[in-house]
Design a protein around this motif. Structure first.
Motif, mmCIF file in Angstrom:
data_model
loop_
_atom_site.group_PDB
_atom_site.id
_atom_site.type_symbol
_atom_site.label_atom_id
_atom_site.label_comp_id
_atom_site.label_asym_id
_atom_site.label_seq_id
_atom_site.Cartn_x
_atom_site.Cartn_y
_atom_site.Cartn_z
ATOM 1 N N ASP A 154 0.798 -1.121 -0.084
ATOM 2 C CA ASP A 154 0.037 -0.116 0.046
ATOM 3 C C ASP A 154 0.927 1.341 -0.097
ATOM 4 O OD1 ASP A 154 -2.703 -1.127 0.148
ATOM 5 O OD2 ASP A 154 -2.240 -1.836 2.042
ATOM 6 N N ARG A 179 0.510 1.288 -5.305
ATOM 7 C CA ARG A 179 -0.811 1.657 -4.878
ATOM 8 C C ARG A 179 -0.998 3.177 -4.047
ATOM 9 N NH1 ARG A 179 -4.186 -3.728 -4.484
ATOM 10 N NH2 ARG A 179 -5.499 -2.257 -3.421
ATOM 11 N N ASP A 181 -1.886 6.939 -3.219
ATOM 12 C CA ASP A 181 -3.073 7.713 -2.966
ATOM 13 C C ASP A 181 -3.187 8.765 -3.895
ATOM 14 O OD1 ASP A 181 -5.428 9.106 -2.543
ATOM 15 O OD2 ASP A 181 -5.417 9.145 -0.141
ATOM 16 N N THR A 182 -3.696 8.876 -5.214
ATOM 17 C CA THR A 182 -3.654 10.024 -6.166
ATOM 18 C C THR A 182 -4.108 11.413 -5.664
ATOM 19 O OG1 THR A 182 -5.609 9.238 -7.396
ATOM 20 C CG2 THR A 182 -3.685 8.393 -8.133
ATOM 21 N N GLN A 188 3.434 14.041 -2.579
ATOM 22 C CA GLN A 188 3.351 13.444 -1.342
ATOM 23 C C GLN A 188 4.694 12.759 -1.012
ATOM 24 O OE1 GLN A 188 1.029 9.615 -1.390
ATOM 25 N NE2 GLN A 188 0.137 10.485 -3.383
ATOM 26 N N ILE A 213 -5.945 3.116 -8.827
ATOM 27 C CA ILE A 213 -5.490 4.053 -7.978
ATOM 28 C C ILE A 213 -6.196 5.421 -8.653
ATOM 29 C CG2 ILE A 213 -3.287 3.543 -7.200
ATOM 30 C CD1 ILE A 213 -2.155 5.318 -9.370
ATOM 31 N N SER A 214 -7.222 5.181 -9.617
ATOM 32 C CA SER A 214 -8.155 6.111 -9.973
ATOM 33 C C SER A 214 -9.245 5.778 -10.614
ATOM 34 C CB SER A 214 -7.209 7.216 -11.065
ATOM 35 O OG SER A 214 -6.891 6.229 -12.187
#
Length: 286
Positions: A154, A179, A181-182, A188, A213-214
């Motif tokens: 993750d 994976r 978080d977009t 980030q 992821i999207s």
């Protein structure tokens, strides 16, 4: 023109024509369960997706080669994957799931069957991190075989696991763009840590999993995949993730193929991503 796919709709052929020798470097075969039973302790039970279904998909998309990745629903019983490779040994390779019960003879049988790596799952909803002592023993067994280890994790775990990953004494492949978080953007910390990893000479990254992821039409995944391709053009891989286990919304793989020119803008990068890189890692012969 691409449109969101609804359950039961017929899949189309992609508009983008893949180059000869293109490889789906991340796909699965499931069952059929009556022949290759699912693991008793599995976290999910997929619909059967046997080798014939995978071949039909690749015929529709124009894909010539594939790396079949063992999924957790089959556990360490790699027979469905090995059976598919034996069916098309020049075109298929595999990544196995193993544990401490595998001895040198078992590893040799996997190697003879077309396996070139092992996969470890760190994803929380699939059971979380493996026993790290067992993980390290497996790494010791395979590091002299010319194999690699595939890490399924993750985005939130990239930074905490980075020290361990950097210490790996063999090539490693990170699944599904980590994976990430977009919604948190490319600046980030998790994605910046991933970019640091992919610049290492023994790190490979799969720019598949845009649908994880999207959401369709997967625009949010594009800047992440493009940054990864630009950071490591000679060690990126692409795949369909067919048949998309545990995904809530249906996906037409043609949409994922048509996304490729947005992920790898230059023709030479697409050639490396789709053909040259997987051929080098998995030993496909031209």
């Amino acid at each position: 023109m691409t449109t969101a796919l609804h359950a039961g709709e017929k899949r189309r052929k992609p508009d983008f024509i893949l180059p000869a020798g293109s490889c789906d470097a991340h796909c699965h075969v499931f069952g059929p369960g009556a022949v290759f039973p699912y693991a008793p302790d599995r976290r999910y039970t997929p619909d059967d997706a046997p080798r014939e279904a995978l071949a039909a998909l690749h015929d529709r998309l124009g894909i010539d080669r594939a790396v079949i990745v063992q999924a957790s629903c089959h556990g360490t019983d790699n027979r469905a994957m090995l059976d598919a490779i034996a069916w098309r040994p020049d075109r298929y390779r595999g990544v196995a799931i193993v544990d401490d019960t595998f001895d040198d003879r078992a590893y040799q049988a996997l190697d003879d069957g077309g396996v070139r790596g092992v996969r470890f799952n760190f994803v929380r909803h699939l059971g979380g991190a493996p026993d790290m002592d067992a993980f390290n023993r497996v790494i010791d067994r395979i590091k002299g075989r010319g194999w690699h280890v595939v890490l399924h994790l993750d985005g939130a775990d990239i930074v905490p696991l980075s020290d361990m990953i950097r210490s790996l004494p063999l090539p490693f492949v990170i699944d599904h763009m980590g994976r990430v978080d977009t919604a948190l953007g490319t600046e980030q910390p998790a994605f910046q840590a991933l970019l640091e990893l992919v610049r290492r000479e023994n790190c490979w990254i799969k720019v598949c999993g845009s649908e994880r992821i999207s959401r369709f039409p997967f625009d949010a995944a594009v800047p992440f995949a493009r940054a990864l391709v630009e950071a490591s053009p000679e060690r990126t891989l692409w795949g369909t993730d067919f048949p998309h286990p545990n995904l809530k919304e249906p996906v037409d793989e043609a949409d994922l193929v048509d996304l490729v020119p947005r992920l790898a803008i230059r023709a030479e990068d697409r050639q490396r991503l789709l053909v040259d890189n997987p051929a080098r890692l998995y030993g496909f012969v031209a």
